[in-house]
Design a protein around this motif. Structure first.
Motif, PDB file in Angstrom:
ATOM      1  N   TYR A 135       0.832  -1.202   0.000  1.00  0.00           N
ATOM      2  CA  TYR A 135       0.000   0.000   0.000  1.00  0.00           C
ATOM      3  C   TYR A 135       0.870   1.257   0.000  1.00  0.00           C
ATOM      4  CZ  TYR A 135      -3.378   3.507   1.348  1.00  0.00           C
ATOM      5  OH  TYR A 135      -4.152   4.636   1.381  1.00  0.00           O
ATOM      6  N   LEU A 136       1.890   1.276   0.855  1.00  0.00           N
ATOM      7  CA  LEU A 136       2.770   2.444   0.914  1.00  0.00           C
ATOM      8  C   LEU A 136       3.473   2.673  -0.418  1.00  0.00           C
ATOM      9  CD1 LEU A 136       4.333   2.034   4.460  1.00  0.00           C
ATOM     10  CD2 LEU A 136       2.790   3.842   3.700  1.00  0.00           C
ATOM     11  N   ALA A 137       3.917   1.597  -1.053  1.00  0.00           N
ATOM     12  CA  ALA A 137       4.570   1.731  -2.352  1.00  0.00           C
ATOM     13  C   ALA A 137       3.593   2.280  -3.388  1.00  0.00           C
ATOM     14  CB  ALA A 137       5.127   0.380  -2.801  1.00  0.00           C
ATOM     15  N   ARG A 138       2.363   1.770  -3.364  1.00  0.00           N
ATOM     16  CA  ARG A 138       1.338   2.244  -4.303  1.00  0.00           C
ATOM     17  C   ARG A 138       1.027   3.720  -4.056  1.00  0.00           C
ATOM     18  NH1 ARG A 138      -3.195  -1.080  -3.269  1.00  0.00           N
ATOM     19  NH2 ARG A 138      -4.181   0.619  -2.151  1.00  0.00           N
ATOM     20  N   GLN A 139       0.896   4.107  -2.784  1.00  0.00           N
ATOM     21  CA  GLN A 139       0.622   5.509  -2.445  1.00  0.00           C
ATOM     22  C   GLN A 139       1.753   6.409  -2.903  1.00  0.00           C
ATOM     23  OE1 GLN A 139      -2.865   5.599  -1.716  1.00  0.00           O
ATOM     24  NE2 GLN A 139      -2.062   7.516  -1.014  1.00  0.00           N
ATOM     25  N   ALA A 140       2.995   5.972  -2.674  1.00  0.00           N
ATOM     26  CA  ALA A 140       4.147   6.788  -3.068  1.00  0.00           C
ATOM     27  C   ALA A 140       4.164   6.985  -4.576  1.00  0.00           C
ATOM     28  CB  ALA A 140       5.438   6.131  -2.589  1.00  0.00           C
ATOM     29  N   ASP A 141       3.894   5.909  -5.322  1.00  0.00           N
ATOM     30  CA  ASP A 141       3.854   6.019  -6.783  1.00  0.00           C
ATOM     31  C   ASP A 141       2.749   6.965  -7.228  1.00  0.00           C
ATOM     32  OD1 ASP A 141       5.968   4.276  -7.032  1.00  0.00           O
ATOM     33  OD2 ASP A 141       4.705   2.531  -7.504  1.00  0.00           O
ATOM     34  N   GLN A 142       1.576   6.837  -6.620  1.00  0.00           N
ATOM     35  CA  GLN A 142       0.441   7.679  -6.991  1.00  0.00           C
ATOM     36  C   GLN A 142       0.724   9.142  -6.671  1.00  0.00           C
ATOM     37  OE1 GLN A 142      -3.202   6.574  -5.069  1.00  0.00           O
ATOM     38  NE2 GLN A 142      -4.424   8.004  -6.238  1.00  0.00           N
ATOM     39  N   GLU A 143       1.287   9.407  -5.498  1.00  0.00           N
ATOM     40  CA  GLU A 143       1.583  10.787  -5.113  1.00  0.00           C
ATOM     41  C   GLU A 143       2.623  11.394  -6.034  1.00  0.00           C
ATOM     42  OE1 GLU A 143       2.596  10.685  -0.981  1.00  0.00           O
ATOM     43  OE2 GLU A 143       0.627   9.928  -0.429  1.00  0.00           O
ATOM     44  N   GLU A 144       3.607  10.573  -6.417  1.00  0.00           N
ATOM     45  CA  GLU A 144       4.636  11.062  -7.325  1.00  0.00           C
ATOM     46  C   GLU A 144       4.026  11.409  -8.675  1.00  0.00           C
ATOM     47  OE1 GLU A 144       8.419   9.083  -9.496  1.00  0.00           O
ATOM     48  OE2 GLU A 144       8.360   8.873  -7.307  1.00  0.00           O
ATOM     49  N   ASP A 145       3.130  10.551  -9.163  1.00  0.00           N
ATOM     50  CA  ASP A 145       2.481  10.780 -10.452  1.00  0.00           C
ATOM     51  C   ASP A 145       1.551  11.989 -10.421  1.00  0.00           C
ATOM     52  OD1 ASP A 145       3.778   8.566 -11.442  1.00  0.00           O
ATOM     53  OD2 ASP A 145       2.030   7.238 -11.287  1.00  0.00           O
ATOM     54  N   GLU A 146       0.859  12.183  -9.310  1.00  0.00           N
ATOM     55  CA  GLU A 146      -0.149  13.243  -9.208  1.00  0.00           C
ATOM     56  C   GLU A 146       0.364  14.508  -8.557  1.00  0.00           C
ATOM     57  OE1 GLU A 146      -3.400  11.484  -7.128  1.00  0.00           O
ATOM     58  OE2 GLU A 146      -3.804  10.028  -8.701  1.00  0.00           O
ATOM     59  N   GLY A 147       1.512  14.435  -7.888  1.00  0.00           N
ATOM     60  CA  GLY A 147       2.021  15.579  -7.162  1.00  0.00           C
ATOM     61  C   GLY A 147       1.139  15.949  -5.985  1.00  0.00           C
ATOM     62  N   GLY A 148       0.381  14.976  -5.469  1.00  0.00           N
ATOM     63  CA  GLY A 148      -0.558  15.224  -4.377  1.00  0.00           C
ATOM     64  C   GLY A 148       0.092  15.185  -3.010  1.00  0.00           C
ATOM     65  N   PRO A 149      -0.684  15.508  -1.980  1.00  0.00           N
ATOM     66  CA  PRO A 149      -0.160  15.526  -0.609  1.00  0.00           C
ATOM     67  C   PRO A 149       0.051  14.117  -0.068  1.00  0.00           C
ATOM     68  CG  PRO A 149      -2.504  15.927  -0.594  1.00  0.00           C
ATOM     69  CD  PRO A 149      -2.072  15.884  -2.048  1.00  0.00           C
ATOM     70  N   ALA A 150       0.932  14.018   0.897  1.00  0.00           N
ATOM     71  CA  ALA A 150       1.185  12.738   1.564  1.00  0.00           C
ATOM     72  C   ALA A 150      -0.032  12.334   2.385  1.00  0.00           C
ATOM     73  CB  ALA A 150       2.410  12.856   2.464  1.00  0.00           C
ATOM     74  N   VAL A 151      -0.206  11.037   2.557  1.00  0.00           N
ATOM     75  CA  VAL A 151      -1.310  10.503   3.347  1.00  0.00           C
ATOM     76  C   VAL A 151      -0.807  10.239   4.760  1.00  0.00           C
ATOM     77  CG1 VAL A 151      -2.887   8.545   3.574  1.00  0.00           C
ATOM     78  CG2 VAL A 151      -2.358   9.449   1.322  1.00  0.00           C
ATOM     79  N   GLY A 152      -1.592  10.616   5.765  1.00  0.00           N
ATOM     80  CA  GLY A 152      -1.218  10.386   7.151  1.00  0.00           C
ATOM     81  C   GLY A 152      -1.336   8.913   7.525  1.00  0.00           C
ATOM     82  N   MET A 153      -0.619   8.508   8.557  1.00  0.00           N
ATOM     83  CA  MET A 153      -0.608   7.112   8.991  1.00  0.00           C
ATOM     84  C   MET A 153      -2.005   6.628   9.363  1.00  0.00           C
ATOM     85  SD  MET A 153       0.985   4.329   9.502  1.00  0.00           S
ATOM     86  CE  MET A 153       2.687   4.283   9.939  1.00  0.00           C
ATOM     87  N   ALA A 154      -2.771   7.411  10.105  1.00  0.00           N
ATOM     88  CA  ALA A 154      -4.114   6.980  10.512  1.00  0.00           C
ATOM     89  C   ALA A 154      -5.006   6.748   9.294  1.00  0.00           C
ATOM     90  CB  ALA A 154      -4.747   8.008  11.445  1.00  0.00           C
ATOM     91  N   GLU A 155      -4.930   7.648   8.325  1.00  0.00           N
ATOM     92  CA  GLU A 155      -5.723   7.503   7.106  1.00  0.00           C
ATOM     93  C   GLU A 155      -5.289   6.264   6.330  1.00  0.00           C
ATOM     94  OE1 GLU A 155      -5.907  11.056   4.756  1.00  0.00           O
ATOM     95  OE2 GLU A 155      -6.454   9.944   2.973  1.00  0.00           O
ATOM     96  N   MET A 156      -3.981   6.025   6.272  1.00  0.00           N
ATOM     97  CA  MET A 156      -3.460   4.874   5.552  1.00  0.00           C
ATOM     98  C   MET A 156      -3.934   3.568   6.180  1.00  0.00           C
ATOM     99  SD  MET A 156       0.427   3.504   5.192  1.00  0.00           S
ATOM    100  CE  MET A 156       0.426   3.190   6.941  1.00  0.00           C
ATOM    101  N   VAL A 157      -3.816   3.453   7.478  1.00  0.00           N
ATOM    102  CA  VAL A 157      -4.219   2.225   8.165  1.00  0.00           C
ATOM    103  C   VAL A 157      -5.724   2.006   8.022  1.00  0.00           C
ATOM    104  CG1 VAL A 157      -4.384   1.102  10.419  1.00  0.00           C
ATOM    105  CG2 VAL A 157      -2.265   2.229   9.749  1.00  0.00           C
ATOM    106  N   ALA A 158      -6.509   3.060   8.145  1.00  0.00           N
ATOM    107  CA  ALA A 158      -7.960   2.932   7.982  1.00  0.00           C
ATOM    108  C   ALA A 158      -8.300   2.432   6.585  1.00  0.00           C
ATOM    109  CB  ALA A 158      -8.638   4.276   8.252  1.00  0.00           C
ATOM    110  N   GLU A 159      -7.622   2.955   5.577  1.00  0.00           N
ATOM    111  CA  GLU A 159      -7.891   2.525   4.205  1.00  0.00           C
ATOM    112  C   GLU A 159      -7.482   1.069   3.993  1.00  0.00           C
ATOM    113  OE1 GLU A 159      -6.757   3.750  -0.342  1.00  0.00           O
ATOM    114  OE2 GLU A 159      -6.889   5.339   1.166  1.00  0.00           O
ATOM    115  N   ILE A 160      -6.368   0.652   4.580  1.00  0.00           N
ATOM    116  CA  ILE A 160      -5.932  -0.749   4.467  1.00  0.00           C
ATOM    117  C   ILE A 160      -6.997  -1.669   5.046  1.00  0.00           C
ATOM    118  CG2 ILE A 160      -4.294  -2.464   5.328  1.00  0.00           C
ATOM    119  CD1 ILE A 160      -2.151  -0.231   5.152  1.00  0.00           C
TER     120      ILE A 160
END
Length: 90
Positions: A56-81
């Motif tokens: 998930y973290l790798a996918r988020q990093a790739d997506q953020e790099e592609d979109e130039g979007g903001p980083a996702v917080g740990m709580a949001e990441m765990v909830a989404e997982i």
């Protein structure tokens, strides 16, 4: 997989049994003051969770790099997982 819980005090007295149960695929939720605080789970489950979080973290990093979007917080990441693992992905 059954859902057993035990308070921390009792778990201390039965730790060896709880580890054996986990090795046999039966996790135990540890509670403190009646509130779930931790879990003793089979190592395969723990490793699967770690692998899922890494992916998930790798996918988020790739997506953020592609979109130039903001980083996702740990709580949001765990909830989404957990939502994804329960089939509740948005």
């Amino acid at each position: 997989m059954s859902d057993h819980s035990m308070n921390v005090r009792d778990a201390r007295a039965h730790l060896s049994e709880l580890i054996t149960k986990a090795q046999n695929g039966d996790p135990t939720i540890l509670t403190r003051n009646g509130t779930p605080a931790a879990a003793i789970v089979p190592i395969e489950d723990f490793e699967a969770l770690e692998d899922a979080m890494d992916a998930y973290l790798a996918r988020q990093a790739d997506q953020e790099e592609d979109e130039g979007g903001p980083a996702v917080g740990m709580a949001e990441m765990v909830a989404e997982i957990f939502d994804e693992s329960r089939g509740n992905a948005a």
